[in-house]
Design an enzyme around this catalytic site. Structure first.
Site, PDB file in Angstrom:
ATOM      1  N   ASP A  12      67.761  62.316  72.529  1.00  0.00           N
ATOM      2  CA  ASP A  12      68.840  61.484  71.999  1.00  0.00           C
ATOM      3  C   ASP A  12      68.410  60.728  70.741  1.00  0.00           C
ATOM      4  O   ASP A  12      67.252  60.317  70.629  1.00  0.00           O
ATOM      5  CB  ASP A  12      69.280  60.505  73.096  1.00  0.00           C
ATOM      6  CG  ASP A  12      70.613  59.844  72.765  1.00  0.00           C
ATOM      7  OD1 ASP A  12      71.349  60.354  71.898  1.00  0.00           O
ATOM      8  OD2 ASP A  12      70.904  58.804  73.376  1.00  0.00           O
ATOM      9  N   TRP A  17      69.534  58.576  63.631  1.00  0.00           N
ATOM     10  CA  TRP A  17      68.423  58.777  62.696  1.00  0.00           C
ATOM     11  C   TRP A  17      68.946  59.343  61.372  1.00  0.00           C
ATOM     12  O   TRP A  17      68.596  58.869  60.294  1.00  0.00           O
ATOM     13  CB  TRP A  17      67.401  59.737  63.306  1.00  0.00           C
ATOM     14  CG  TRP A  17      66.113  59.873  62.546  1.00  0.00           C
ATOM     15  CD1 TRP A  17      64.951  59.195  62.767  1.00  0.00           C
ATOM     16  CD2 TRP A  17      65.858  60.757  61.433  1.00  0.00           C
ATOM     17  NE1 TRP A  17      63.985  59.588  61.876  1.00  0.00           N
ATOM     18  CE2 TRP A  17      64.512  60.545  61.042  1.00  0.00           C
ATOM     19  CE3 TRP A  17      66.619  61.686  60.729  1.00  0.00           C
ATOM     20  CZ2 TRP A  17      63.922  61.236  59.979  1.00  0.00           C
ATOM     21  CZ3 TRP A  17      66.026  62.375  59.670  1.00  0.00           C
ATOM     22  CH2 TRP A  17      64.703  62.151  59.300  1.00  0.00           C
ATOM     23  N   HIS A  29      70.024  66.067  63.132  1.00  0.00           N
ATOM     24  CA  HIS A  29      69.831  67.225  64.015  1.00  0.00           C
ATOM     25  C   HIS A  29      68.759  68.156  63.457  1.00  0.00           C
ATOM     26  O   HIS A  29      67.947  68.700  64.194  1.00  0.00           O
ATOM     27  CB  HIS A  29      71.156  67.984  64.191  1.00  0.00           C
ATOM     28  CG  HIS A  29      72.181  67.187  64.953  1.00  0.00           C
ATOM     29  ND1 HIS A  29      71.905  66.597  66.160  1.00  0.00           N
ATOM     30  CD2 HIS A  29      73.471  66.857  64.668  1.00  0.00           C
ATOM     31  CE1 HIS A  29      72.976  65.952  66.603  1.00  0.00           C
ATOM     32  NE2 HIS A  29      73.938  66.084  65.707  1.00  0.00           N
ATOM     33  N   LEU A 122      54.797  79.576  79.237  1.00  0.00           N
ATOM     34  CA  LEU A 122      55.679  78.402  79.307  1.00  0.00           C
ATOM     35  C   LEU A 122      57.108  78.912  79.378  1.00  0.00           C
ATOM     36  O   LEU A 122      57.479  79.820  78.631  1.00  0.00           O
ATOM     37  CB  LEU A 122      55.505  77.537  78.045  1.00  0.00           C
ATOM     38  CG  LEU A 122      56.582  76.465  77.800  1.00  0.00           C
ATOM     39  CD1 LEU A 122      56.495  75.358  78.853  1.00  0.00           C
ATOM     40  CD2 LEU A 122      56.418  75.841  76.405  1.00  0.00           C
TER      41      LEU A 122
HETATM   42  C1  FPP Z   1      71.636  63.962  70.814  1.00  0.00           C
HETATM   43  O1  FPP Z   1      71.564  63.074  69.727  1.00  0.00           O
HETATM   44  C2  FPP Z   1      71.267  65.295  70.388  1.00  0.00           C
HETATM   45  C3  FPP Z   1      72.054  66.393  70.471  1.00  0.00           C
HETATM   46  C4  FPP Z   1      73.442  66.336  70.998  1.00  0.00           C
HETATM   47  C5  FPP Z   1      71.607  67.708  69.995  1.00  0.00           C
HETATM   48  C6  FPP Z   1      70.167  68.026  70.169  1.00  0.00           C
HETATM   49  C7  FPP Z   1      69.788  69.072  69.196  1.00  0.00           C
HETATM   50  C8  FPP Z   1      68.593  69.192  68.586  1.00  0.00           C
HETATM   51  C9  FPP Z   1      67.418  68.359  68.921  1.00  0.00           C
HETATM   52  C10 FPP Z   1      68.407  70.199  67.513  1.00  0.00           C
HETATM   53  C11 FPP Z   1      68.743  71.571  67.891  1.00  0.00           C
HETATM   54  C12 FPP Z   1      67.879  72.090  68.968  1.00  0.00           C
HETATM   55  C13 FPP Z   1      67.683  73.403  69.173  1.00  0.00           C
HETATM   56  C14 FPP Z   1      66.808  73.844  70.298  1.00  0.00           C
HETATM   57  C15 FPP Z   1      68.255  74.434  68.304  1.00  0.00           C
HETATM   58  P1  FPP Z   1      72.909  62.370  69.247  1.00  0.00           P
HETATM   59  O2  FPP Z   1      73.512  63.208  68.198  1.00  0.00           O
HETATM   60  O3  FPP Z   1      73.769  62.069  70.426  1.00  0.00           O
HETATM   61  O4  FPP Z   1      72.340  61.055  68.632  1.00  0.00           O
HETATM   62  P2  FPP Z   1      73.051  59.634  68.563  1.00  0.00           P
HETATM   63  O5  FPP Z   1      72.998  59.067  69.961  1.00  0.00           O
HETATM   64  O6  FPP Z   1      72.162  58.888  67.635  1.00  0.00           O
HETATM   65  O7  FPP Z   1      74.428  59.836  68.045  1.00  0.00           O
END
Ligand code: FPP
Length: 224
Positions: A12, A17, A29, A122
């Site tokens: 999260d 960020w 992302h 893994l």
């Molecule tokens: C949550 O942060 C994150 C996500 C919904 C997506 C996670 C994706 C990645 C780490 C990159 C892609 C990964 C792969 C394996 C291709 P948020 O967007 O909810 O953050 P916020 O709480 O700051 O809004």
């Protein structure tokens, strides 16, 4: 010292960020994906056998189309560019969640799973279009249909994590303390670490600190 076989992560904080440092959630992302790669390497170093990453929840469809499209393009490029590398490192990829994406993406996901199926260094479980409540409802439905005895052992067979041991450790970054419909059954006895850092800032040192602290916990699973 506690054995560590399975780490699950709620990654999260990408959006915050990105907005803070690059004025765009999507940039967060992209940075988050670099953290994914660092954490995979570190997980192998620790000889951990399972890593489950929450990449997209059933609730994430509520986000703006532009962000959803970007996330899936990141995923597509990641698989296209990195699946051979993962395969060479003997990593097995498994998708948990409902694979009802475009034909093209479904094929890419299936091909990636097939290609790495025999690997055993893994196992990375990528939770994509995943929601724990619907996983549980489906499991109940299928167990009932099977007419088998309703007990924990039989129930577990109908979860998507069938054949995967429950996580020993859950890490959630981003300074938020909730489970967000992630592995509600499987996390029943996991040790949970909530980290203040946003996912793109989370690094190997943070991961190692959490692992060290986890190993020192006295886990008694309800015993004394
Ligand atoms: C949550 O942060 C994150 C996500 C919904 C997506 C996670 C994706 C990645 C780490 C990159 C892609 C990964 C792969 C394996 C291709 P948020 O967007 O909810 O953050 P916020 O709480 O700051 O809004």
């Amino acid at each position: 010292m506690n054995p560590l076989n399975h780490v699950a992560i709620i990654m999260d904080g990408n959006g915050r960020w990105g907005l803070r440092y690059k004025k765009s959630r999507n940039a967060g992302h992209k940075a988050g994906l670099s953290t994914v790669e660092k954490i995979i390497k570190e997980t192998i170093k620790h000889k951990i056998k399972f890593l489950t990453l929450y990449a997209f929840s059933t609730e994430n469809w509520r986000r703006p189309k532009k962000e959803i499209n970007y996330l899936f393009s990141l995923l597509e490029n990641f698989l296209l560019n990195k699946i051979d590398d993962l395969n060479n490192k003997k990593i097995k990829l498994k998708i948990i969640g409902l694979k009802n994406f475009s034909k093209k993406l479904n094929k890419l996901l299936n091909d990636s799973e097939k290609k790495t199926f025999k690997n055993s260094k893994l196992q990375i479980n990528l939770a994509l279009n995943y929601g724990s409540k619907s996983e549980l409802i489906n499991a109940f439905r299928n167990l009932k249909k099977s007419k088998k005895k309703i007990n924990e052992k039989n129930f577990k067979k109908y979860l998507q994590t069938n054949e995967i041991p429950d996580p020993d450790l859950l890490i959630r970054t981003g300074n938020t303390k909730r489970l967000s419909n992630f592995l509600l059954w499987q996390l029943a006895y996991s040790e949970i670490f909530f980290e203040k850092k946003l996912w793109p800032d989370f690094n190997e040192r943070d991961y190692n600190r959490v692992i060290k602290n986890y190993k020192q916990i006295k886990r008694n699973f309800g015993n004394i």
